[in-house]
Design a protein around this motif. Structure first.
Motif, PDB file in Angstrom:
ATOM      1  N   SER A  41      -4.969   8.952  -3.668  1.00  0.00           N
ATOM      2  CA  SER A  41      -4.471   7.926  -4.602  1.00  0.00           C
ATOM      3  C   SER A  41      -3.396   7.081  -3.926  1.00  0.00           C
ATOM      4  CB  SER A  41      -3.856   8.575  -5.842  1.00  0.00           C
ATOM      5  OG  SER A  41      -4.753   9.456  -6.434  1.00  0.00           O
ATOM      6  N   LYS A  42      -2.574   7.782  -3.154  1.00  0.00           N
ATOM      7  CA  LYS A  42      -1.472   7.097  -2.470  1.00  0.00           C
ATOM      8  C   LYS A  42      -2.031   6.056  -1.495  1.00  0.00           C
ATOM      9  CE  LYS A  42       2.729   8.628  -0.108  1.00  0.00           C
ATOM     10  NZ  LYS A  42       3.742   9.106  -1.005  1.00  0.00           N
ATOM     11  N   SER A  43      -3.049   6.456  -0.723  1.00  0.00           N
ATOM     12  CA  SER A  43      -3.570   5.483   0.251  1.00  0.00           C
ATOM     13  C   SER A  43      -4.255   4.307  -0.446  1.00  0.00           C
ATOM     14  CB  SER A  43      -4.492   6.128   1.290  1.00  0.00           C
ATOM     15  OG  SER A  43      -5.025   7.299   0.804  1.00  0.00           O
ATOM     16  N   LEU A  44      -4.854   4.583  -1.602  1.00  0.00           N
ATOM     17  CA  LEU A  44      -5.480   3.478  -2.346  1.00  0.00           C
ATOM     18  C   LEU A  44      -4.413   2.450  -2.754  1.00  0.00           C
ATOM     19  CD1 LEU A  44      -8.098   2.437  -3.623  1.00  0.00           C
ATOM     20  CD2 LEU A  44      -7.612   3.831  -5.632  1.00  0.00           C
ATOM     21  N   LEU A  45      -3.293   2.949  -3.236  1.00  0.00           N
ATOM     22  CA  LEU A  45      -2.213   2.043  -3.663  1.00  0.00           C
ATOM     23  C   LEU A  45      -1.649   1.271  -2.464  1.00  0.00           C
ATOM     24  CD1 LEU A  45      -0.435   4.448  -6.181  1.00  0.00           C
ATOM     25  CD2 LEU A  45      -1.809   2.440  -6.746  1.00  0.00           C
ATOM     26  N   GLU A  46      -1.537   1.969  -1.337  1.00  0.00           N
ATOM     27  CA  GLU A  46      -1.003   1.290  -0.141  1.00  0.00           C
ATOM     28  C   GLU A  46      -1.947   0.182   0.319  1.00  0.00           C
ATOM     29  OE1 GLU A  46       1.499   5.161   1.458  1.00  0.00           O
ATOM     30  OE2 GLU A  46      -0.510   4.752   2.276  1.00  0.00           O
ATOM     31  N   LYS A  47      -3.253   0.457   0.165  1.00  0.00           N
ATOM     32  CA  LYS A  47      -4.249  -0.552   0.561  1.00  0.00           C
ATOM     33  C   LYS A  47      -4.110  -1.805  -0.313  1.00  0.00           C
ATOM     34  CE  LYS A  47      -9.073  -0.485   1.196  1.00  0.00           C
ATOM     35  NZ  LYS A  47     -10.205   0.254   0.728  1.00  0.00           N
ATOM     36  N   ILE A  48      -3.953  -1.566  -1.591  1.00  0.00           N
ATOM     37  CA  ILE A  48      -3.800  -2.698  -2.512  1.00  0.00           C
ATOM     38  C   ILE A  48      -2.538  -3.483  -2.170  1.00  0.00           C
ATOM     39  CG2 ILE A  48      -3.276  -3.262  -4.935  1.00  0.00           C
ATOM     40  CD1 ILE A  48      -5.409  -1.445  -5.744  1.00  0.00           C
ATOM     41  N   GLN A  49      -1.489  -2.748  -1.935  1.00  0.00           N
ATOM     42  CA  GLN A  49      -0.221  -3.423  -1.614  1.00  0.00           C
ATOM     43  C   GLN A  49      -0.381  -4.351  -0.408  1.00  0.00           C
ATOM     44  OE1 GLN A  49       2.686  -1.391   0.673  1.00  0.00           O
ATOM     45  NE2 GLN A  49       4.366  -1.964  -0.689  1.00  0.00           N
ATOM     46  N   SER A  50      -1.115  -3.880   0.606  1.00  0.00           N
ATOM     47  CA  SER A  50      -1.174  -4.688   1.831  1.00  0.00           C
ATOM     48  C   SER A  50      -2.238  -5.788   1.770  1.00  0.00           C
ATOM     49  CB  SER A  50      -1.408  -3.788   3.044  1.00  0.00           C
ATOM     50  OG  SER A  50      -2.619  -3.109   2.851  1.00  0.00           O
ATOM     51  N   SER A  51      -3.153  -5.732   0.795  1.00  0.00           N
ATOM     52  CA  SER A  51      -4.228  -6.735   0.814  1.00  0.00           C
ATOM     53  C   SER A  51      -4.202  -7.707  -0.370  1.00  0.00           C
ATOM     54  CB  SER A  51      -5.586  -6.025   0.861  1.00  0.00           C
ATOM     55  OG  SER A  51      -5.731  -5.220  -0.295  1.00  0.00           O
ATOM     56  N   TYR A  52      -3.542  -7.342  -1.459  1.00  0.00           N
ATOM     57  CA  TYR A  52      -3.594  -8.191  -2.661  1.00  0.00           C
ATOM     58  C   TYR A  52      -2.600  -9.355  -2.595  1.00  0.00           C
ATOM     59  CZ  TYR A  52      -6.780  -5.482  -5.658  1.00  0.00           C
ATOM     60  OH  TYR A  52      -7.884  -4.891  -6.206  1.00  0.00           O
ATOM     61  N   PHE A  53      -2.846 -10.302  -3.465  1.00  0.00           N
ATOM     62  CA  PHE A  53      -1.899 -11.419  -3.652  1.00  0.00           C
ATOM     63  C   PHE A  53      -1.133 -11.225  -4.955  1.00  0.00           C
ATOM     64  CE2 PHE A  53      -4.146 -13.334  -0.262  1.00  0.00           C
ATOM     65  CZ  PHE A  53      -3.366 -14.393   0.204  1.00  0.00           C
ATOM     66  N   LEU A  54       0.099 -11.715  -4.969  1.00  0.00           N
ATOM     67  CA  LEU A  54       0.863 -11.799  -6.217  1.00  0.00           C
ATOM     68  C   LEU A  54       0.776 -13.253  -6.669  1.00  0.00           C
ATOM     69  CD1 LEU A  54       2.902 -10.563  -8.283  1.00  0.00           C
ATOM     70  CD2 LEU A  54       4.725 -11.388  -6.780  1.00  0.00           C
ATOM     71  N   VAL A  55       0.390 -13.453  -7.934  1.00  0.00           N
ATOM     72  CA  VAL A  55       0.151 -14.813  -8.427  1.00  0.00           C
ATOM     73  C   VAL A  55       1.010 -15.086  -9.656  1.00  0.00           C
ATOM     74  CG1 VAL A  55      -1.607 -16.454  -9.195  1.00  0.00           C
ATOM     75  CG2 VAL A  55      -2.246 -14.574  -7.663  1.00  0.00           C
ATOM     76  N   SER A  56       1.631 -16.247  -9.663  1.00  0.00           N
ATOM     77  CA  SER A  56       2.394 -16.705 -10.833  1.00  0.00           C
ATOM     78  C   SER A  56       1.666 -17.941 -11.353  1.00  0.00           C
ATOM     79  CB  SER A  56       3.811 -17.048 -10.367  1.00  0.00           C
ATOM     80  OG  SER A  56       4.406 -17.994 -11.206  1.00  0.00           O
ATOM     81  N   LEU A  57       1.228 -17.891 -12.608  1.00  0.00           N
ATOM     82  CA  LEU A  57       0.354 -18.942 -13.147  1.00  0.00           C
ATOM     83  C   LEU A  57       0.944 -19.479 -14.445  1.00  0.00           C
ATOM     84  CD1 LEU A  57      -2.541 -20.157 -12.690  1.00  0.00           C
ATOM     85  CD2 LEU A  57      -3.412 -18.283 -14.087  1.00  0.00           C
ATOM     86  N   VAL A  58       1.134 -20.791 -14.496  1.00  0.00           N
ATOM     87  CA  VAL A  58       1.696 -21.412 -15.711  1.00  0.00           C
ATOM     88  C   VAL A  58       0.673 -22.379 -16.274  1.00  0.00           C
ATOM     89  CG1 VAL A  58       3.554 -22.869 -16.639  1.00  0.00           C
ATOM     90  CG2 VAL A  58       4.008 -21.369 -14.697  1.00  0.00           C
ATOM     91  N   ASP A  59       0.449 -22.329 -17.587  1.00  0.00           N
ATOM     92  CA  ASP A  59      -0.318 -23.391 -18.238  1.00  0.00           C
ATOM     93  C   ASP A  59       0.688 -24.372 -18.834  1.00  0.00           C
ATOM     94  OD1 ASP A  59      -1.908 -25.077 -19.555  1.00  0.00           O
ATOM     95  OD2 ASP A  59      -3.134 -23.548 -20.544  1.00  0.00           O
TER      96      ASP A  59
END
Ligand code: FAD
Length: 594
Positions: A561-579
């Motif tokens: 589980s830990k490695s899965l979370l680390e993978k997400i951390q290193s590959s995902y984007f953080l997005v801020s979206l305003v309408d």
């Protein structure tokens, strides 16, 4: 702000104010719990809270630390008790300088009881003999900076109450005359010793007025919580007990629930009578418990769980150096304490407009931002440290949180969701299950009344507005798909960044976007929450670190589980979206068919 100023303001508006007293707990767990409880109680908007100084100075460091956190993290106007017992003037000044540096302005100046094992108070070398000396010293050395409160004794000080249980008239009058000296020397407020005979208190107020004491005299109310504690306290303070109180308590003394309920009813009646005599302040000795104090205030109609009003969308600071702050980036909306610590070194706080802030440099990220009270750690562990076999298990956690089925989130310091989230929680569930993992959101609001229980802030009489906002993590593919669709939604603006700092956006780096604002009678527009690209870059480090420092950290070293979370951390984007179309926009429409 000085408590006396708050009281004067309330008096001018004919408003009743109340306050809560706490004492420093003995254990670290106790301190954690106290802050949790205080945080909840402060939502009801007490005019101040105070923290006692342990007998003989035994809790000096802890009291100083708690007072600092109360003022700067809980953001409640804080009054620190300070006694002269075992305190040479250097130690007194150290305490006063410390709280002054921390933006605290209120002190309850006391002599203190004799140290343990001694009958009489003895002035130590280089120290003070009585509270009067302390008041004089504070005014002499610190001028007008501090609001100074002193103790008043409706039945006279216990030292002059003899074995008959009553002070002589002479002793009572000498006590009163001495109280006047404390006020004349610069105290601006009196808080009384506990009492259970309201007539004694009312007479005391009258007697004080007769000798020219004009400052507010705030009654100290200690709800009866359990029989043994009550007996111990009244024995120690030599408090007189009305016959009807003894008669009512005696038959139920072994039934703790019944005593508690009686204590609430009795406390309520005492307060009603006090208020009926035109006194507009109540000080509740909570003994670090919330239920009885809150129940009394609820009975009096002074608080209402269903109508907790927010002066701003986030809790307004009380520290005198940042009290005017009224604009913040939305990113820390669920992590206000982290925001407070990361900006503690600023010498100016944004007021009116974000761009007014001359100091955009946030403090470095430290372990402090990831520390949580033990009780919260336990909850997170229970709710989030579950086996994660695939990303779908992660989607599920986020979706459950948005539905209110989980009470904690690694990305939030708050208990559960903000009330406004309920307006959009099913849409949030939907996009979370698709892999857009939301950590912050707000629905669009177009001119709701400012006292609306779900989206209101700023008190009654105004209207509030906000743009729909979403902040989430998603994979690069999902981001590409979403941005492709954004072309059909020209009202959307976004910022996206990955852990390494690769970023995309359709706004300029200096474009500050007000996403919450309010219109109030006889005021300029208030715009307390903004999206600011520069702050987003700072926030993203904290947001990404939480994947590992808080969530993955809860699993054993070699857990998949830990490695899965680390993978997400290193590959995902953080997005801020305003309408930006807060009137006709539909932010969630962009996620359809993704
Ligand atoms: P003082 O105001 O100095 O008075 C003490 C007594 O001496 C009075 O009877 C007074 O009349 C008499 N006296 C002193 N000097 C003179 C003089 N020159 N002339 C005539 N009479 C004089 N204790 C703690 O240890 N920590 C706390 O946090 C704390 N919080 C308290 C909060 C409240 C609201 C109250 C009511 C009490 C609190 N106490 C606390 C207890 C307090 O420290 C004791 O009651 C202590 O014995 C007296 O403190 P004081 O400030 O009232 O003393």
């Amino acid at each position: 702000m000085k408590v006396i100023e708050k009281i004067r303001e309330a008096e001018a508006e004919n408003r009743v104010v109340f306050s809560f007293e706490f004492f420093p707990p003995k254990t670290d767990d106790g301190v954690d719990n106290l802050f949790d409880r205080m945080d909840r109680m402060v939502q009801h908007n007490p005019s101040f809270c105070d923290i006692t100084w342990g007998a003989g100075g035994t809790t000096a460091d802890l009291t100083l630390d708690i007072a600092n956190k109360m003022q700067n993290m809980i953001c409640v106007e804080t009054m620190m008790h300070l006694t002269c017992t075992n305190m040479p003037v250097e130690k007194i000044d150290h305490a006063l300088d410390t709280i002054k540096a921390n933006g605290i302005q209120n002190v309850l100046a006391l002599r203190g009881d004799p140290p343990h094992g001694q009958d009489k108070f003895v002035q130590i070398e280089g120290g003070f003999a009585c509270a009067l000396d302390l008041v004089k010293h504070m005014r002499g050395k610190y001028g007008d900076y501090f609001g100074i409160t002193v103790a008043g004794y409706p039945e006279a000080h216990p030292e002059v109450i003899d074995s008959s249980g009553v002070a002589t008239l002479e002793a009572y009058q000498s006590d009163l005359a001495y109280l006047k000296k404390k006020v004349d020397a610069g105290a601006d407020l009196i808080v009384t010793q506990l009492f259970y005979d309201t007539d004694i208190f009312l007479k005391f107020v009258n007697d004080c007025r007769q000798i020219g004491i004009t400052c507010p005299i705030v009654p100290g109310i200690m709800p009866i919580g359990n029989y043994k504690g009550f007996m111990r306290m009244i024995g120690f303070c030599k408090t007189r007990i009305p016959a009807e109180l003894t008669a009512a308590l005696e038959p139920i003394k072994d039934n703790e629930e019944a005593v508690k309920k009686f204590g609430i009813d009795f406390g309520t009646e005492m307060c009603k009578k006090i208020l009926a005599h035109g006194i507009k302040q109540l000080h509740l000795y909570t003994l670090n418990m919330d239920k009885s104090a809150l129940a009394i205030l609820q009975n009096l109609g002074l608080i209402d769980e269903a109508k907790i009003s927010r002066p701003l969308p986030w809790r307004r600071p009380t520290n005198i150096y940042r009290v005017k702050e009224d604009v913040r980036p939305i990113f820390w909306a669920n992590r206000p304490k982290s925001y407070l610590t990361r900006t503690i070194g600023w010498d100016q706080y944004p007021h009116g407009r974000w761009s007014d802030s001359g100091n955009p440099s946030y403090g470095a990220l430290t372990d402090y931002q990831f520390m949580r009270p033990r009780s919260r750690d336990k909850k997170l562990q229970e709710e989030w440290a579950v086996p994660l076999k695939s990303v779908e298990d992660i989607h599920e956690r986020f979706a459950q949180f948005c539905l209110g089925k989980l009470k904690s989130s690694p990305w939030s310091e708050l208990d559960g969701l903000q009330p406004e989230t309920k307006i959009i929680n099913e849409q949030l569930e939907n996009i979370n299950l698709k892999g857009f993992l939301t950590i912050n959101s707000q629905p669009a609001v177009n001119g709701e009344k400012s006292d609306s229980p779900s989206v209101g802030w700023g008190g009654p009489g105004g209207y509030v507005y906000q743009k729909a906002y979403l902040e989430f993590f998603c994979s690069q593919d999902q981001l590409t798909a979403l941005l492709g669709k954004c072309k059909d939604f020209p009202s959307l603006t976004y910022l996206a960044v990955d852990k390494k700092g690769n970023s995309m956006s359709n706004v300029a780096p200096t474009d500050v976007n007000a996403v919450t604002w309010g219109v109030f009678p006889a005021k300029e527009i208030i715009q307390p929450t903004i999206v600011d690209p520069a702050s987003f870059k700072v926030w993203k480090d904290e947001a990404f670190e939480i994947w590992t420092k808080v969530w993955a950290h809860m699993y054993p070293e070699d857990d998949s589980s830990k490695s899965l979370l680390e993978k997400i951390q290193s590959s995902y984007f953080l997005v801020s979206l305003v309408d930006n179309d807060y009137i006709n926009g539909d932010l969630f429409a962009a996620f359809k068919e993704l």
